[in-house]
Design a protein around this motif. Structure first.
Motif, PDB file in Angstrom:
ATOM      1  N   LEU A   1       0.831  -1.199   0.000  1.00 14.90           N
ATOM      2  CA  LEU A   1       0.000   0.000   0.000  1.00 14.90           C
ATOM      3  C   LEU A   1       0.873   1.259   0.000  1.00 14.90           C
ATOM      4  O   LEU A   1       0.579   2.218  -0.716  1.00 14.90           O
ATOM      5  N   ARG A   2       1.936   1.236   0.792  1.00 17.56           N
ATOM      6  CA  ARG A   2       2.822   2.402   0.848  1.00 17.56           C
ATOM      7  C   ARG A   2       3.515   2.628  -0.484  1.00 17.56           C
ATOM      8  O   ARG A   2       3.666   3.759  -0.934  1.00 17.56           O
TER       9      ARG A   2
ATOM     10  N   THR B   1      -3.599   4.043   7.146  1.00 16.82           N
ATOM     11  CA  THR B   1      -4.362   4.470   8.322  1.00 16.82           C
ATOM     12  C   THR B   1      -5.633   5.216   7.923  1.00 16.82           C
ATOM     13  O   THR B   1      -6.571   5.289   8.713  1.00 16.82           O
ATOM     14  N   LYS B   2      -5.666   5.729   6.696  1.00 23.50           N
ATOM     15  CA  LYS B   2      -6.839   6.489   6.250  1.00 23.50           C
ATOM     16  C   LYS B   2      -7.786   5.655   5.399  1.00 23.50           C
ATOM     17  O   LYS B   2      -8.792   6.164   4.922  1.00 23.50           O
ATOM     18  N   LEU B   3      -7.472   4.386   5.208  1.00 18.86           N
ATOM     19  CA  LEU B   3      -8.293   3.524   4.364  1.00 18.86           C
ATOM     20  C   LEU B   3      -9.190   2.617   5.207  1.00 18.86           C
ATOM     21  O   LEU B   3      -8.786   2.125   6.247  1.00 18.86           O
ATOM     22  N   ALA B   4     -10.389   2.387   4.697  1.00 17.93           N
ATOM     23  CA  ALA B   4     -11.286   1.413   5.309  1.00 17.93           C
ATOM     24  C   ALA B   4     -10.829   0.018   4.865  1.00 17.93           C
ATOM     25  O   ALA B   4     -10.174  -0.117   3.827  1.00 17.93           O
TER      26      ALA B   4
ATOM     27  N   GLN C   1     -11.599  -0.778   1.323  1.00 15.61           N
ATOM     28  CA  GLN C   1     -10.781  -0.037   0.367  1.00 15.61           C
ATOM     29  C   GLN C   1      -9.410  -0.707   0.214  1.00 15.61           C
ATOM     30  O   GLN C   1      -8.891  -0.804  -0.905  1.00 15.61           O
ATOM     31  N   ARG C   2      -8.857  -1.165   1.334  1.00 15.97           N
ATOM     32  CA  ARG C   2      -7.568  -1.861   1.280  1.00 15.97           C
ATOM     33  C   ARG C   2      -7.658  -3.082   0.383  1.00 15.97           C
ATOM     34  O   ARG C   2      -6.781  -3.323  -0.441  1.00 15.97           O
ATOM     35  N   GLN C   3      -8.740  -3.872   0.549  1.00 17.01           N
ATOM     36  CA  GLN C   3      -8.895  -5.090  -0.246  1.00 17.01           C
ATOM     37  C   GLN C   3      -8.968  -4.770  -1.729  1.00 17.01           C
ATOM     38  O   GLN C   3      -8.342  -5.443  -2.556  1.00 17.01           O
TER      39      GLN C   3
ATOM     40  N   LEU D   1      -5.512  -3.664  -3.020  1.00 14.80           N
ATOM     41  CA  LEU D   1      -4.588  -4.792  -3.100  1.00 14.80           C
ATOM     42  C   LEU D   1      -4.967  -5.730  -4.242  1.00 14.80           C
ATOM     43  O   LEU D   1      -4.099  -6.258  -4.932  1.00 14.80           O
ATOM     44  N   LYS D   2      -6.259  -5.930  -4.472  1.00 13.74           N
ATOM     45  CA  LYS D   2      -6.684  -6.789  -5.588  1.00 13.74           C
ATOM     46  C   LYS D   2      -6.338  -6.148  -6.920  1.00 13.74           C
ATOM     47  O   LYS D   2      -5.912  -6.823  -7.847  1.00 13.74           O
ATOM     48  N   LYS D   3      -6.505  -4.824  -7.032  1.00 12.70           N
ATOM     49  CA  LYS D   3      -6.125  -4.127  -8.267  1.00 12.70           C
ATOM     50  C   LYS D   3      -4.644  -4.312  -8.521  1.00 12.70           C
ATOM     51  O   LYS D   3      -4.229  -4.527  -9.669  1.00 12.70           O
TER      52      LYS D   3
END
Length: 83
Positions: free
Chosen positions: A56-57, A64-67, A70-72, A75-77
């Motif tokens: 992500l970084r 810390t600002k992602l739900a 949104q992370r999933q 990461l899938k993209k």
């Protein structure tokens, strides 16, 4: 949780004490293997979480600002883009 865990440990110790030595050794070995497997699974999960945070970084997001959803998606993209 404290009292139930200690009573569970006492029951287990009493059960092991009532077994023959060879059986007790087998049970201890099995319990040790289960504990080791749990620790390995926990370590693998921690490593996976760290790598996700690093990905992500590197993509330029602040985790810390992602739900969680949104992370999933992000990461899938990233996985799809790699293929």
């Amino acid at each position: 949780m404290g009292p139930s865990v200690s009573s569970q440990a006492q029951e287990e110790a009493a059960r092991l004490a009532s077994m023959p030595a060879w059986r007790r050794d087998m049970m201890k070995k099995k319990l040790d293997e289960e504990k080791q497997a749990e620790q390995q699974a926990k370590q693998a999960k921690e490593i996976e979480e760290k790598t996700e945070q690093e990905r992500l970084r590197t993509l330029g997001y602040d985790e810390t600002k992602l739900a969680p959803w949104q992370r999933q998606i992000i990461l899938k993209k990233g996985d799809i883009a790699k293929k």
